[in-house]
Design a protein around this motif. Sequence first.
Motif, PDB file in Angstrom:
ATOM      1  N   ALA A 161       0.811  -1.226   0.000  1.00  0.00           N
ATOM      2  CA  ALA A 161       0.000   0.000   0.000  1.00  0.00           C
ATOM      3  C   ALA A 161       0.840   1.270   0.000  1.00  0.00           C
ATOM      4  O   ALA A 161       0.285   2.378   0.011  1.00  0.00           O
ATOM      5  N   CYS A 162       2.142   1.136  -0.050  1.00  0.00           N
ATOM      6  CA  CYS A 162       3.032   2.295   0.045  1.00  0.00           C
ATOM      7  C   CYS A 162       2.737   3.331  -1.037  1.00  0.00           C
ATOM      8  O   CYS A 162       2.691   4.542  -0.772  1.00  0.00           O
ATOM      9  N   HIS A 163       2.510   2.889  -2.270  1.00  0.00           N
ATOM     10  CA  HIS A 163       2.245   3.817  -3.364  1.00  0.00           C
ATOM     11  C   HIS A 163       0.926   4.554  -3.169  1.00  0.00           C
ATOM     12  O   HIS A 163       0.772   5.710  -3.582  1.00  0.00           O
ATOM     13  N   TYR A 164      -0.044   3.891  -2.565  1.00  0.00           N
ATOM     14  CA  TYR A 164      -1.345   4.502  -2.359  1.00  0.00           C
ATOM     15  C   TYR A 164      -1.272   5.565  -1.253  1.00  0.00           C
ATOM     16  O   TYR A 164      -1.960   6.580  -1.317  1.00  0.00           O
ATOM     17  N   ILE A 165      -0.425   5.314  -0.265  1.00  0.00           N
ATOM     18  CA  ILE A 165      -0.172   6.336   0.751  1.00  0.00           C
ATOM     19  C   ILE A 165       0.451   7.563   0.101  1.00  0.00           C
ATOM     20  O   ILE A 165       0.090   8.704   0.416  1.00  0.00           O
ATOM     21  N   ASP A 166       1.363   7.346  -0.831  1.00  0.00           N
ATOM     22  CA  ASP A 166       1.980   8.459  -1.546  1.00  0.00           C
ATOM     23  C   ASP A 166       0.937   9.269  -2.301  1.00  0.00           C
ATOM     24  O   ASP A 166       0.968  10.507  -2.277  1.00  0.00           O
ATOM     25  N   LEU A 167      -0.001   8.596  -2.960  1.00  0.00           N
ATOM     26  CA  LEU A 167      -1.014   9.319  -3.722  1.00  0.00           C
ATOM     27  C   LEU A 167      -1.981  10.055  -2.808  1.00  0.00           C
ATOM     28  O   LEU A 167      -2.400  11.180  -3.106  1.00  0.00           O
ATOM     29  N   ILE A 168      -2.342   9.435  -1.688  1.00  0.00           N
ATOM     30  CA  ILE A 168      -3.227  10.113  -0.733  1.00  0.00           C
ATOM     31  C   ILE A 168      -2.601  11.415  -0.263  1.00  0.00           C
ATOM     32  O   ILE A 168      -3.239  12.473  -0.249  1.00  0.00           O
ATOM     33  N   GLN A 169      -1.309  11.366   0.125  1.00  0.00           N
ATOM     34  CA  GLN A 169      -0.680  12.594   0.608  1.00  0.00           C
ATOM     35  C   GLN A 169      -0.432  13.587  -0.520  1.00  0.00           C
ATOM     36  O   GLN A 169      -0.404  14.792  -0.283  1.00  0.00           O
ATOM     37  N   SER A 170      -0.274  13.096  -1.749  1.00  0.00           N
ATOM     38  CA  SER A 170      -0.108  14.012  -2.874  1.00  0.00           C
ATOM     39  C   SER A 170      -1.371  14.825  -3.099  1.00  0.00           C
ATOM     40  O   SER A 170      -1.313  15.967  -3.567  1.00  0.00           O
ATOM     41  N   ILE A 171      -2.525  14.239  -2.768  1.00  0.00           N
ATOM     42  CA  ILE A 171      -3.812  14.895  -2.993  1.00  0.00           C
ATOM     43  C   ILE A 171      -4.227  15.747  -1.796  1.00  0.00           C
ATOM     44  O   ILE A 171      -4.620  16.905  -1.945  1.00  0.00           O
ATOM     45  N   MET A 172      -4.146  15.179  -0.583  1.00  0.00           N
ATOM     46  CA  MET A 172      -4.653  15.887   0.599  1.00  0.00           C
ATOM     47  C   MET A 172      -3.570  16.555   1.432  1.00  0.00           C
ATOM     48  O   MET A 172      -3.865  17.246   2.404  1.00  0.00           O
ATOM     49  N   GLY A 173      -2.294  16.334   1.054  1.00  0.00           N
ATOM     50  CA  GLY A 173      -1.192  16.847   1.843  1.00  0.00           C
ATOM     51  C   GLY A 173      -0.791  15.868   2.927  1.00  0.00           C
ATOM     52  O   GLY A 173      -1.514  14.911   3.220  1.00  0.00           O
ATOM     53  N   VAL A 174       0.374  16.075   3.507  1.00  0.00           N
ATOM     54  CA  VAL A 174       0.816  15.208   4.610  1.00  0.00           C
ATOM     55  C   VAL A 174      -0.168  15.368   5.766  1.00  0.00           C
ATOM     56  O   VAL A 174      -0.447  16.498   6.193  1.00  0.00           O
ATOM     57  N   PRO A 175      -0.720  14.276   6.276  1.00  0.00           N
ATOM     58  CA  PRO A 175      -1.736  14.384   7.331  1.00  0.00           C
ATOM     59  C   PRO A 175      -1.188  15.008   8.608  1.00  0.00           C
ATOM     60  O   PRO A 175       0.008  14.923   8.899  1.00  0.00           O
ATOM     61  N   ASP A 176      -2.095  15.603   9.360  1.00  0.00           N
ATOM     62  CA  ASP A 176      -1.756  16.065  10.706  1.00  0.00           C
ATOM     63  C   ASP A 176      -1.755  14.887  11.678  1.00  0.00           C
ATOM     64  O   ASP A 176      -0.893  14.786  12.554  1.00  0.00           O
ATOM     65  N   TYR A 177      -2.757  14.004  11.501  1.00  0.00           N
ATOM     66  CA  TYR A 177      -2.931  12.878  12.423  1.00  0.00           C
ATOM     67  C   TYR A 177      -3.288  11.612  11.655  1.00  0.00           C
ATOM     68  O   TYR A 177      -3.876  11.662  10.566  1.00  0.00           O
ATOM     69  N   VAL A 178      -2.931  10.480  12.269  1.00  0.00           N
ATOM     70  CA  VAL A 178      -3.226   9.160  11.711  1.00  0.00           C
ATOM     71  C   VAL A 178      -3.753   8.257  12.815  1.00  0.00           C
ATOM     72  O   VAL A 178      -3.232   8.268  13.938  1.00  0.00           O
ATOM     73  N   PHE A 179      -4.786   7.494  12.496  1.00  0.00           N
ATOM     74  CA  PHE A 179      -5.225   6.408  13.382  1.00  0.00           C
ATOM     75  C   PHE A 179      -5.305   5.152  12.537  1.00  0.00           C
ATOM     76  O   PHE A 179      -5.919   5.163  11.464  1.00  0.00           O
ATOM     77  N   ALA A 180      -4.684   4.071  12.998  1.00  0.00           N
ATOM     78  CA  ALA A 180      -4.609   2.843  12.192  1.00  0.00           C
ATOM     79  C   ALA A 180      -4.783   1.607  13.057  1.00  0.00           C
ATOM     80  O   ALA A 180      -4.390   1.587  14.227  1.00  0.00           O
ATOM     81  N   ARG A 181      -5.376   0.587  12.453  1.00  0.00           N
ATOM     82  CA  ARG A 181      -5.475  -0.725  13.078  1.00  0.00           C
ATOM     83  C   ARG A 181      -5.026  -1.760  12.064  1.00  0.00           C
ATOM     84  O   ARG A 181      -5.222  -1.591  10.858  1.00  0.00           O
TER      85      ARG A 181
END
Length: 384
Positions: free
Chosen positions: A186-206
């Motif tokens: 999923a690394c590439h998809y994380i890159d695309l998410i941040q390319s669109i919305m910017g580097v997140p302020d916060y993350v919650f993950a399970r």
Amino acid sequence: MEGRGLNFALVGCGRISRKYAEAFTSNKLPGSRLIAVCDVKYERAKALGLRLEIPYYRCQHEMLQSHPEIDVVNILSESGLHAEHCLDLVKYKKHMVVEKPMALTMQDADAMIQACANANIRLFVVKQNRYNRPVKLLMRALEEGRFGRVFMVTARVRWARHNEYYEQDQWRGTYKYDGGVFANQACHYIDLIQSIMGVPDYVFARGTRVGAPIEAEDLGVAVFTNGPVIGVLEATTATRPGDLEGSLSVLGEFGSVELSGVALNEVRTWKFQSATPYDQQVLTSSCELTDSVYGFGHTAYLADVVRALRTGEKGAVDGVEGRKTVDILSAIYESMATGKEVSVDGNYKNSLLGRESDFGVPRFSPGGGELQKPLFVTPHSLVG
């Protein structure tokens, strides 16, 4: 380097090396060529070298010392060794192309960036999905402001990795050298998410394990926030019997787009309040048929590397841009380890990425696929 061809070499001849072999035999990188390969598993290097009719080596130092004409080194080793190989080879002053993710810790990513800057060489990080035709169309719409205010970005990685995949190499699925579905697939998809919305302020993950005998997660969900914008990533390698999708959706006040296929290679939805002349062509001519989750982007990415080196322009994704993904990944693994929402601030004390873990490889119950113990034993665990 302007006006002349570039000579490339591979460090690592595993699964991903086939995409580089395809790129350099495609006639789409004119003037550039792959001239040598190496791998500590000598038979891999030999097989690829013989197929391409180029020299092959067991040791990267022997390869570089034997071929001073090499201009660019492609580091395709396991993720946990990217930094080690980069820092080990920087003395040769060859430009570096590093597969994703560039490193598994922020310390390693920063060390790579600094070392390459000190040596006055370029550091590129492979993000080939940015070069998929549907992704480029999406980014064009964003740049033109067609979405207006973007309020949600969602990605889904539903792929299949069976035991045979993890058994190919002992490092697969380990925290120290690979990570799980978030860090690898999923690394590439994380890159695309941040390319669109910017580097997140916060993350919650399970995350948890449901289908593979590995240390890290093969199923997980992450939620990102950047001001009012929300991002969601669903990722698994436990899809059965085979790959299902690699998709991305962007929702905004004036339009919605969904990219689909197994590797963001199709446009499923393209709807905007205001039409433009190219809209009619998007749904009919943007599909790139493939059954490979890698898609077609490696050749286009390497062409951009060649262009950037020849012209001196920024071009392809550099180390600073690649570092953003490492930051978000570290926050994801920090959140999974603590069960808490995590600030994306570069400070992660509990992330297991790049570290030896105490979990060990889990065991399957006889005759079944259910794991005997969950990956993360916290009050909020997804598994009982």
